[in-house]
Scaffold this motif. Structure first.
Motif, PDB file in Angstrom:
ATOM      1  N   VAL A 160       0.906  -1.199  -0.167  1.00 41.49           N
ATOM      2  CA  VAL A 160      -0.153  -0.011  -0.003  1.00 41.49           C
ATOM      3  C   VAL A 160       0.799   1.234  -0.051  1.00 41.49           C
ATOM      4  CG1 VAL A 160      -1.993   1.168   1.112  1.00 41.49           C
ATOM      5  CG2 VAL A 160      -1.664  -1.215   1.619  1.00 41.49           C
ATOM      6  N   VAL A 161       0.819   2.108  -0.798  1.00 36.27           N
ATOM      7  CA  VAL A 161       1.474   3.306  -1.011  1.00 36.27           C
ATOM      8  C   VAL A 161       0.514   4.497  -0.548  1.00 36.27           C
ATOM      9  CG1 VAL A 161       2.637   4.939  -2.746  1.00 36.27           C
ATOM     10  CG2 VAL A 161       2.675   2.450  -3.161  1.00 36.27           C
ATOM     11  N   PHE A 162       0.741   5.074   0.519  1.00 40.23           N
ATOM     12  CA  PHE A 162      -0.065   6.190   1.123  1.00 40.23           C
ATOM     13  C   PHE A 162       0.494   7.479   0.521  1.00 40.23           C
ATOM     14  CE2 PHE A 162      -0.385   2.804   3.988  1.00 40.23           C
ATOM     15  CZ  PHE A 162      -1.598   2.592   4.254  1.00 40.23           C
ATOM     16  N   ILE A 163      -0.251   8.168   0.041  1.00 43.73           N
ATOM     17  CA  ILE A 163       0.023   9.466  -0.729  1.00 43.73           C
ATOM     18  C   ILE A 163      -0.708  10.635   0.110  1.00 43.73           C
ATOM     19  CG2 ILE A 163      -0.251  11.007  -2.815  1.00 43.73           C
ATOM     20  CD1 ILE A 163       1.631   8.517  -3.013  1.00 43.73           C
ATOM     21  N   VAL A 164       0.135  11.602   0.552  1.00 45.60           N
ATOM     22  CA  VAL A 164      -0.298  12.726   1.246  1.00 45.60           C
ATOM     23  C   VAL A 164       0.097  13.858   0.348  1.00 45.60           C
ATOM     24  CG1 VAL A 164      -0.126  14.371   3.362  1.00 45.60           C
ATOM     25  CG2 VAL A 164       0.357  11.938   3.565  1.00 45.60           C
ATOM     26  N   GLN A 165      -0.908  14.365  -0.625  1.00 44.87           N
ATOM     27  CA  GLN A 165      -0.715  15.151  -1.389  1.00 44.87           C
ATOM     28  C   GLN A 165      -1.079  16.768  -1.210  1.00 44.87           C
ATOM     29  OE1 GLN A 165      -3.428  14.765  -5.189  1.00 44.87           O
ATOM     30  NE2 GLN A 165      -3.180  17.070  -5.434  1.00 44.87           N
ATOM     31  N   PRO A 166      -0.026  17.562  -1.790  1.00 40.83           N
ATOM     32  CA  PRO A 166      -0.127  19.010  -1.877  1.00 40.83           C
ATOM     33  C   PRO A 166      -1.131  19.638  -2.819  1.00 40.83           C
ATOM     34  CG  PRO A 166       1.964  18.564  -2.805  1.00 40.83           C
ATOM     35  CD  PRO A 166       1.349  17.037  -2.457  1.00 40.83           C
ATOM     36  N   ALA A 167      -1.425  20.675  -2.648  1.00 40.55           N
ATOM     37  CA  ALA A 167      -2.052  21.623  -3.736  1.00 40.55           C
ATOM     38  C   ALA A 167      -3.012  21.187  -4.558  1.00 40.55           C
ATOM     39  CB  ALA A 167      -0.837  22.021  -4.569  1.00 40.55           C
ATOM     40  N   GLU A 168      -3.933  20.176  -3.935  1.00 34.83           N
ATOM     41  CA  GLU A 168      -5.112  19.980  -4.713  1.00 34.83           C
ATOM     42  C   GLU A 168      -5.858  21.096  -5.083  1.00 34.83           C
ATOM     43  OE1 GLU A 168      -9.313  19.252  -5.751  1.00 34.83           O
ATOM     44  OE2 GLU A 168      -8.555  20.049  -3.620  1.00 34.83           O
ATOM     45  N   GLU A 169      -6.127  22.241  -4.125  1.00 36.36           N
ATOM     46  CA  GLU A 169      -6.988  23.133  -4.434  1.00 36.36           C
ATOM     47  C   GLU A 169      -6.512  24.071  -5.783  1.00 36.36           C
ATOM     48  OE1 GLU A 169      -9.789  23.283  -3.341  1.00 36.36           O
ATOM     49  OE2 GLU A 169      -9.746  22.471  -1.494  1.00 36.36           O
ATOM     50  N   ARG A 170      -5.184  24.127  -5.997  1.00 32.38           N
ATOM     51  CA  ARG A 170      -4.678  24.565  -7.029  1.00 32.38           C
ATOM     52  C   ARG A 170      -4.403  23.687  -8.266  1.00 32.38           C
ATOM     53  NH1 ARG A 170      -2.500  29.701  -5.716  1.00 32.38           N
ATOM     54  NH2 ARG A 170      -1.513  29.784  -7.780  1.00 32.38           N
ATOM     55  N   VAL A 171      -4.836  22.410  -8.209  1.00 29.83           N
ATOM     56  CA  VAL A 171      -5.011  21.366  -9.051  1.00 29.83           C
ATOM     57  C   VAL A 171      -3.577  21.066  -9.636  1.00 29.83           C
ATOM     58  CG1 VAL A 171      -7.504  21.218  -9.430  1.00 29.83           C
ATOM     59  CG2 VAL A 171      -5.844  22.803 -10.972  1.00 29.83           C
ATOM     60  N   GLY A 172      -2.593  21.209  -8.723  1.00 29.51           N
ATOM     61  CA  GLY A 172      -1.134  21.056  -9.347  1.00 29.51           C
ATOM     62  C   GLY A 172      -0.329  19.928  -8.378  1.00 29.51           C
ATOM     63  N   GLY A 173      -0.900  19.644  -7.590  1.00 25.86           N
ATOM     64  CA  GLY A 173      -0.151  18.612  -6.381  1.00 25.86           C
ATOM     65  C   GLY A 173       0.181  17.168  -6.882  1.00 25.86           C
TER      66      GLY A 173
END
Length: 443
Positions: A160-173
């Protein structure tokens, strides 16, 4: 969408699921919430950070994931992203993603733990910051899911690869993490999963489409040049406020007279900036526009038409050829589409684990967007499953129906989520989905 099509979204597997059920790890999720996850959600809600500025959030998430037995954590993937890899023998690879950024919104939710944070964003502007879209729920649930899966290793094999993603609100992360080697530096997933807490859905309910889950989104900037002059002598210049106002109105003709009436599409002007003084006609006006669609063809048509309308209105109002409006697309994400077979399978698996009454028909009620689409871009051939978790207490919804306060939508300063049932259901549903994909008989 026809009612028969909507009902079909939940799949025939739901018909055999028990009406009410709780997984045997439900008590463990509850205990974890009471012991630490409630405080973790509270911490994240009080301390939101803007896109690509999630330094403290990322550090805390890395700390929490490193505390999970067997987890290998890497920071600064795609600027502020965090990746945790949990291996348990040979088997498929499942990506589980949560986004972590807040929004430039002044919180007025009335919550005791309302954010008072201010932060300078990537645009150089200091703004108030709020978790006005529930990402605090997402990352808290990710930690809880990781803990559950680590304690249930006798039930699954794989990674399982857990992704903590930045910048969804700028649709860039998402794109930034992929560009930084997400699928080459770490195990490439066979499946990609994520969820979003939903204000319009009551707590205790889950909904996932077997097709389109979210619309595409494009941020479009329009600079409208003018010829500056005194406000008392407008005939000596060209007024960009007036011209831009005509553009704002003209853009809606694209929706009403150019787009097919049965094709979904939205053009919204979210910001209009110009000038410095009452009696000065300024040198330019800036419009910030969001464009939404449910297909690439409509999306391309809307964007092309925006440029044509803006430039044409500029010419019509006498702007010289070297001062015509400039249209730039700055942030984009395609339509988020669930893999039909995977969605049917996991809707059934969640219903079997949590109860048939938990999984409800999916209905697209607005044109929200998600950059999760980049993780499941067709070039990668990774089937994706994105589901909605109810976040609003049923009594809040009922009160709104009876004339009380309306339920605040996402990105509103009044937005609030009922945290415990949202976090716990997110953990239980995601754990059920991963166990279905990585169970000992799966391949």
């Amino acid at each position: 969408m026809k009612k028969s099509m909507i009902l079909a979204l939940v799949g025939s597997a739901l018909l055999t699921a028990p009406v009410t059920a709780r997984p045997d790890y439900s008590a463990s999720v509850k205990a974890d919430y009471d012991k630490s996850l409630a405080a973790l959600w509270d911490h994240f809600h009080r301390n939101p950070e803007l896109s690509f500025r999630e330094y403290k959030t990322a550090a805390r998430m890395a700390q929490e994931l490193r505390a999970v037995p067997g987890m290998v954590v890497t920071e600064k993937v795609g600027e502020t992203g965090v990746v945790g890899v949990l291996k348990n023998g040979t088997g498929p690879v499942v990506l589980v993603r949560a986004d972590m950024d807040g929004l430039p919104v002044q919180e007025r939710s009335g919550l005791a733990n309302a954010s008072t944070v201010r932060q300078v964003g990537v645009d150089g502007l200091e703004m108030p910051v709020m978790h006005a879209c529930g990402h605090d729920v997402h990352i808290t649930s990710l930690v809880g899911t990781a803990r559950q899966l680590a304690s249930l290793k006798d039930r699954w094999k794989g990674t399982v690869v857990f992704i903590v993603q930045p910048a969804e609100e700028r649709v860039g992360g998402a794109a930034a993490m992929i560009k930084d080697g997400l699928y080459t530096r770490f195990p490439k997933p066979d499946y990609a999963l994520a969820f979003h807490v939903a204000a319009e859905l009551e707590t205790g309910k889950i909904a996932a489409s077997e097709g389109i889950q979210y619309s595409s989104a494009d941020s479009v900037d329009i600079r409208v040049p003018g010829i500056a002059t005194h406000g008392a002598a407008p005939h000596l210049g060209r007024d960009p406020v007036y011209i831009a106002s005509q553009i704002v109105v003209g853009l809606q003709s694209i929706i009403s007279r150019e787009k097919g009436p049965l094709d979904a599409g939205v053009i919204t002007v979210g910001a209009f900036h110009s000038g410095t003084k009452h009696n000065i006609i300024s040198e330019f006006a800036d419009l910030q526009v969001t464009v939404r669609a449910n297909s690439k063809d409509v999306r391309d048509k809307l964007i092309a038409s925006i440029e044509r309308v803006a430039v044409g209105i500029g010419r019509a109002h006498g702007l010289p050829e070297d001062k015509l409006p400039i249209v730039k697309v700055t942030e984009s994400t395609p339509v988020t589409v669930n893999d039909a077979a995977l969605a049917r399978r996991l809707n059934g698996a969640i219903a079997n684990a949590l109860g048939a009454d938990v999984v409800v028909p999916f209905r697209q009620t607005n044109m929200g967007a998600e950059d999760f689409a980049f993780f499941v871009d067709p070039q990668f051939k990774i089937p994706g499953y994105y589901f909605a978790v109810g976040g609003t207490a049923p009594e809040w919804i009922e009160a709104a129906k009876n004339g009380g306060k309306p339920v605040a939508g996402h990105h509103s300063p009044l937005f609030k989520i009922d945290p415990e049932p949202s976090v716990r259901l997110g953990i239980e549903a995601m754990t059920a989905a991963v166990l279905d994909l990585l169970g000992p008989t799966k391949s």
